[in-house]
Design a protein around this motif. Sequence first.
Motif, mmCIF file in Angstrom:
data_model
loop_
_atom_site.group_PDB
_atom_site.id
_atom_site.type_symbol
_atom_site.label_atom_id
_atom_site.label_comp_id
_atom_site.label_asym_id
_atom_site.label_seq_id
_atom_site.Cartn_x
_atom_site.Cartn_y
_atom_site.Cartn_z
ATOM 1 N N THR A 34 0.761 -1.218 -0.126
ATOM 2 C CA THR A 34 0.043 0.157 0.015
ATOM 3 C C THR A 34 0.997 1.462 0.255
ATOM 4 O OG1 THR A 34 -1.636 -1.157 1.125
ATOM 5 C CG2 THR A 34 -1.908 1.273 1.118
ATOM 6 N N PHE A 35 1.942 1.390 0.769
ATOM 7 C CA PHE A 35 2.851 2.498 0.956
ATOM 8 C C PHE A 35 3.487 2.736 -0.409
ATOM 9 C CE2 PHE A 35 7.377 3.861 1.480
ATOM 10 C CZ PHE A 35 7.092 5.152 1.888
ATOM 11 N N LEU A 36 4.144 1.727 -1.072
ATOM 12 C CA LEU A 36 4.758 1.788 -2.390
ATOM 13 C C LEU A 36 3.595 2.174 -3.353
ATOM 14 C CD1 LEU A 36 7.281 -1.195 -2.143
ATOM 15 C CD2 LEU A 36 7.829 1.327 -1.871
ATOM 16 N N GLY A 37 2.435 1.655 -3.441
ATOM 17 C CA GLY A 37 1.623 1.959 -4.399
ATOM 18 C C GLY A 37 1.228 3.505 -4.307
ATOM 19 N N GLN A 64 4.004 5.541 -5.824
ATOM 20 C CA GLN A 64 4.012 5.366 -7.147
ATOM 21 C C GLN A 64 3.005 6.706 -7.887
ATOM 22 O OE1 GLN A 64 3.650 1.483 -7.886
ATOM 23 N NE2 GLN A 64 5.950 1.113 -7.589
ATOM 24 N N LEU A 65 1.566 6.179 -7.094
ATOM 25 C CA LEU A 65 0.445 7.089 -7.652
ATOM 26 C C LEU A 65 0.971 8.756 -7.323
ATOM 27 C CD1 LEU A 65 -2.449 5.177 -6.487
ATOM 28 C CD2 LEU A 65 -1.683 5.625 -8.710
ATOM 29 N N PHE A 66 1.507 9.002 -6.116
ATOM 30 C CA PHE A 66 1.908 10.355 -5.887
ATOM 31 C C PHE A 66 2.867 10.872 -7.097
ATOM 32 C CE2 PHE A 66 4.794 13.365 -3.925
ATOM 33 C CZ PHE A 66 4.051 14.369 -3.813
ATOM 34 N N PHE A 67 3.830 10.199 -7.288
ATOM 35 C CA PHE A 67 4.799 10.617 -8.440
ATOM 36 C C PHE A 67 4.318 10.617 -9.592
ATOM 37 C CE2 PHE A 67 7.805 10.374 -4.533
ATOM 38 C CZ PHE A 67 8.179 11.591 -4.643
#
Length: 318
Positions: free
Chosen positions: A271-274, A277-280
Amino acid sequence: MKTISIVVPMYNEAEVLPKMYSELTATINALDYGFEIVLVNDGSRDDTVQEALKLVEKDERVLLVDLSRNFGKEIALTAGLDKASGDAVIPMDADLQDPPTLIPDLVKKWEEGYQVVNAKRISRDADSFMKRTSAAIFYRLFRKLSGKTEIPENVGDFRLLDRQALDSLLSMREHHRFMKGLFAYVGYRQATVEYERPIRAAGETKFNYWKLWNFSLEGITSFSIAPLKVSTYLGVASAAFAFLYGIYIFVRTVLIGEDVPGFPTIVVLVTFLGGVQLFFLGVFGEYMGRMFNEVKNRPLYFVAREYRQTKNDNGDKE
C-alpha cells in the motif's frame, strides 16, 4: 518628459474603481512625469467596464483593455504590461492595498538608478494566521527549491520596473505565468521600499485557500524540478531498503528457520509503495501538463476591445 505606465488588472472592481482612480490621480498629478493608466478588465461580471469607461471619458491618460474572457490575474497583468508604453511601469491592484501614495518613493529610487524597485509589506497583520503561516512556509520552500531565483519575501506585484527590465520580462512568453517568480528572475539592479499595507478598500478578495494552494504549485513547478528529483531519491531509498530487508529475511531464515508469514507487513508495504508511485505519477503529470500547454503555443490572451479617448482634427474628444 519621461512617462510612467500604471497597470491595473481588474476583476469585479466596480465598487472600488472610482476611489482608486481618485487617490491615484491625486498622487501622480503632483509628480513631474507623464503618466499612462492601463486598466485591464479580466472578464468582470459586474459594472467594472462601465466604471472604467467613465474614466476613459474623463481622462485622456486612461487606456482600457477589455479581454475577451477571464484569463486570470497573471495573464491580465501580462496583457497590461504588453500595452504599457512608458519608460517605467508600476503594476498595482485596484483594491488600494497597493497604496498610490507609495509611488513617489518608488520613482525616487528609480531616479537614483535602480531598474527594479520592490514594494515590501512591513507586516501581514491584516491577514489571517493561516495565511501568514502558509505564506512564510511557501517563501522558505521556494528559496530552497528554486536555486538561484529568490523571491523577496512579502513583496507582491506592486513595484516599479524600468523599461529595460520590463522588456526582458515580456520576452518570456510562457503560459503558466508565476509573475512574482518572473519579476525576480530578470534580475537587474534592485532596491526595496517598505510600507504598511492597508486593508482592502471595498469588495472581497478573489483568492481562497484552494486557489492559493494551486498558485503555490504553479510557482514551484515553474521554477524548480526538485519534485522530480525527490522521486529519484525516494526510488533509490526504497530499492536500498528492499535489498537490505531481503538480506535480513534470508539470514533470518537460514539461522532461525521459517516463521509465520507477515501478511500485515506485506499489505502495509504494498500500500505504501503504491501510494508513493501514484503520488509521483501525479507530479510527473503536473510537469507533463505544463509541457503540453507550452508546446501548443496558443496566444496568452485575446483582447475584445481597447478604449482610449481620442481627438479629431478640431481638438474635440471622440
